[in-house]
Design an enzyme around this catalytic site. Structure first.
Site, short mmCIF file in Angstrom:
data_model
loop_
_atom_site.label_atom_id
_atom_site.label_comp_id
_atom_site.label_asym_id
_atom_site.label_seq_id
_atom_site.Cartn_x
_atom_site.Cartn_y
_atom_site.Cartn_z
N LYS A 18 -12.26 -11.11 3.06
CA LYS A 18 -11.69 -12.03 2.07
C LYS A 18 -12.42 -13.38 2.05
CE LYS A 18 -7.78 -9.55 1.07
NZ LYS A 18 -8.07 -8.31 1.79
C1 LIG Z 1 -7.78 -7.03 1.57
C2 LIG Z 1 -8.32 -6.02 2.53
C3 LIG Z 1 -8.62 -4.70 2.10
C4 LIG Z 1 -8.37 -4.21 0.69
O1 LIG Z 1 -9.24 -4.78 -0.25
P1 LIG Z 1 -8.91 -4.71 -1.82
O2 LIG Z 1 -9.90 -5.61 -2.48
O3 LIG Z 1 -7.50 -5.23 -1.96
O4 LIG Z 1 -9.03 -3.30 -2.24
C5 LIG Z 1 -9.18 -3.83 3.03
N1 LIG Z 1 -9.39 -4.21 4.31
C6 LIG Z 1 -9.10 -5.45 4.76
C7 LIG Z 1 -9.33 -5.80 6.18
C8 LIG Z 1 -8.55 -6.41 3.89
O5 LIG Z 1 -8.25 -7.64 4.33
#
Ligand SMILES: *Cc1c(COP(=O)(O)O)cnc(C)c1O
Length: 459
Positions: free
Chosen positions: A110
């Site tokens: 993120k």
């Molecule tokens: C947010 C997240 C995901 C999912 O990603 P999306 O963009 O919502 O599909 C997968 N793994 C981790 C560790 C995350 O923080």
């Protein structure tokens, strides 16, 4: 290039306007009117760039109203605090390329989008001489990444609600050890759903929203997608020969990450398939296999950031899938709300499968994959990445397989320890937080209390 809404009721707007709008004013999602296209010659040139230069080369095509020098500065700044110089290392373990997209300040992917979004907000607000108060609910990863994206910024305050005692120890430490004046952690006496409902209700009060300049950082902001497009190019350049097709495996929740990959393919990146990896919350796996997008109850799994049923970015994909037809999208979204699900025809499913494969991993298999991968390669996967690797190991199409590693195993030590018997090593960016002062406000499960709290902090 301008941005329009998937529901067709927003006049074309610029990049900066799209960043500030977040969710489109007609409740749709913003999307560019067209995608830039790169030739093989362009791609070969880009393959020699360092990460910020590649990011600049790609993002500038989507951000025509940004001053080039300023955009370049924002990008440099956004990736300067990653803990490896390359920003995203790609390592090969057996037949699989693991793309470690988790080297940002909070050790989940993120950061790649939220560092960029925080700096974009700061810049646009400075230009407009405005302030903004970000309000959000988190089950862990997004909240900490959002806080690190805006900490210390003069024209932004952030209020993050999280369920007290229900986020991991590392996640809580990451959020509460940020003591900057503009950061407010609210530990709510309730569940994640309670937190989300409080946030929704406060955003629904348009008078309050305007009076207190409320903004959001959720995964529907276009700036987040655009920042994520970059690493698909970056990873393919490191795993494949020029022009060779690759397969990406993407652990998926809200469909944001994998949608960015799909955009990269539309822009000319040679991709054979995207493999959408889910945990036991497998609505998107059912969609790809059978056209069955029926909403079920959320299950709690070893990979909590993928414990999602309604994927907020899915609407963007459907919009492109149905040739940018906002009328079709509006009726599908109404149907989804009404019937708690959608069904797609066999012909549609066939078309989806031209771009996407999928696999859903149980908790048990997640543990097995972590254990086996550790035994075979002495490499520790986090549980989200393990869902991807479980899917990646099944791919047999002869292309290089790139699994996106979405979080550091140090963020989820309990599952890792259970599977391997060892505690994942904590990176310095986490150990440095131990013993730091904490700043957190405990608060009741109440819209009124949260609203009063915001009022007391915003003049
Ligand atoms: C947010 C997240 C995901 C999912 O990603 P999306 O963009 O919502 O599909 C997968 N793994 C981790 C560790 C995350 O923080």
């Amino acid at each position: 290039m301008k941005y329009v809404s998937t529901r067709g009721r927003v006049e074309p707007i610029s990049f900066k306007e799209a960043v500030m709008m977040g969710l489109a004013n007609d409740d749709g999602l913003l999307i560019p009117q067209s995608f830039p296209k790169f030739s093989q010659v362009d791609l070969e040139r880009f393959s020699t760039y360092d990460y910020p230069s590649l990011a600049y080369e790609i993002i500038r095509r989507f951000a025509l109203d940004m001053h080039p020098v300023k955009l370049r500065q924002i990008i440099e700044k956004s990736y300067s605090n990653f803990d490896t110089k390359s920003v995203i290392p790609v390592v090969k373990k057996g037949d699989i390329h693991i793309a470690e997209i988790f080297h940002g300040p909070t050790f989940a992917f993120k950061d790649i989008a939220l560092q960029f979004l925080g700096n974009m907000f700061e810049h646009i607000l400075e230009e407009k001489r405005l302030d903004m108060n970000i309000l959000g609910a988190t089950s862990g990863d997004t909240g900490s990444a959002a806080i690190y994206g805006v900490r210390g910024k003069k024209n932004i305050r952030i209020f993050v609600l999280y369920p007290k005692g229900r986020v991991s120890e590392v996640q809580e430490m990451q959020m509460t050890s940020v003591t900057d004046d503009n950061v407010f952690n609210l530990a709510v006496d309730g569940t994640f759903d309670d937190c989300q409902n409080i946030v929704k209700e406060i955003f629904g009060d348009l008078f309050f929203k305007e009076r207190y300049d409320l903004g959001a950082v959720n995964s529907i902001n276009w700036a987040r997608i655009v920042a994520q497009i970059v690493y698909y190019f970056w990873c393919a350049f490191r795993a494949a020969e020029p022009g060779q097709k690759v397969t990406f495996v993407v652990p998926t929740g809200n469909f944001g990450n994998i949608f960015a990959g799909y955009c990269a393919k539309l822009m000319g990146l040679p991709v054979d398939k995207f493999i959408l990896a889910t945990n036991e919350n497998n609505i998107l796996t059912r969609f790809i296999n059978d056209g069955d997008y029926t909403v079920k109850d959320v299950k709690f799994t070893h990979s909590p950031s993928m414990d999602i049923q309604l994927a907020s970015n899915f609407e963007r994909y459907l919009y492109l899938f149905y040739d940018r037809d906002p009328v079709k999208i509006k009726s599908l979204m109404a149907e989804l709300k009404e019937n708690k699900g959608l069904k797609f025809s066999p012909a549609d499913v066939k078309r989806v499968q031209e771009d996407f494969g999928t696999y859903s991993t149980s908790n048990e298999e997640t543990e097995q994959v972590i254990a086996n991968f550790y035994k075979e390669h002495n490499y520790i996967l986090d549980p989200h990445t393990a869902c991807g690797v479980a899917a990646g190991l099944k791919v047999k199409n002869g292309t290089p397989v790139i699994c996106l590693a979405t979080a550091s195993p140090a963020k989820f030590p309990d599952v890792v320890k259970k599977a391997t018997g060892v505690e994942p090593e904590r990176p310095e960016g986490i150990t440095a937080l131990e013993g730091l002062p904490r700043k957190v406000n405990e608060i009741g499960n109440s819209v009124h209390e949260v609203r009063e709290f915001i009022k007391s902090k915003v003049k």
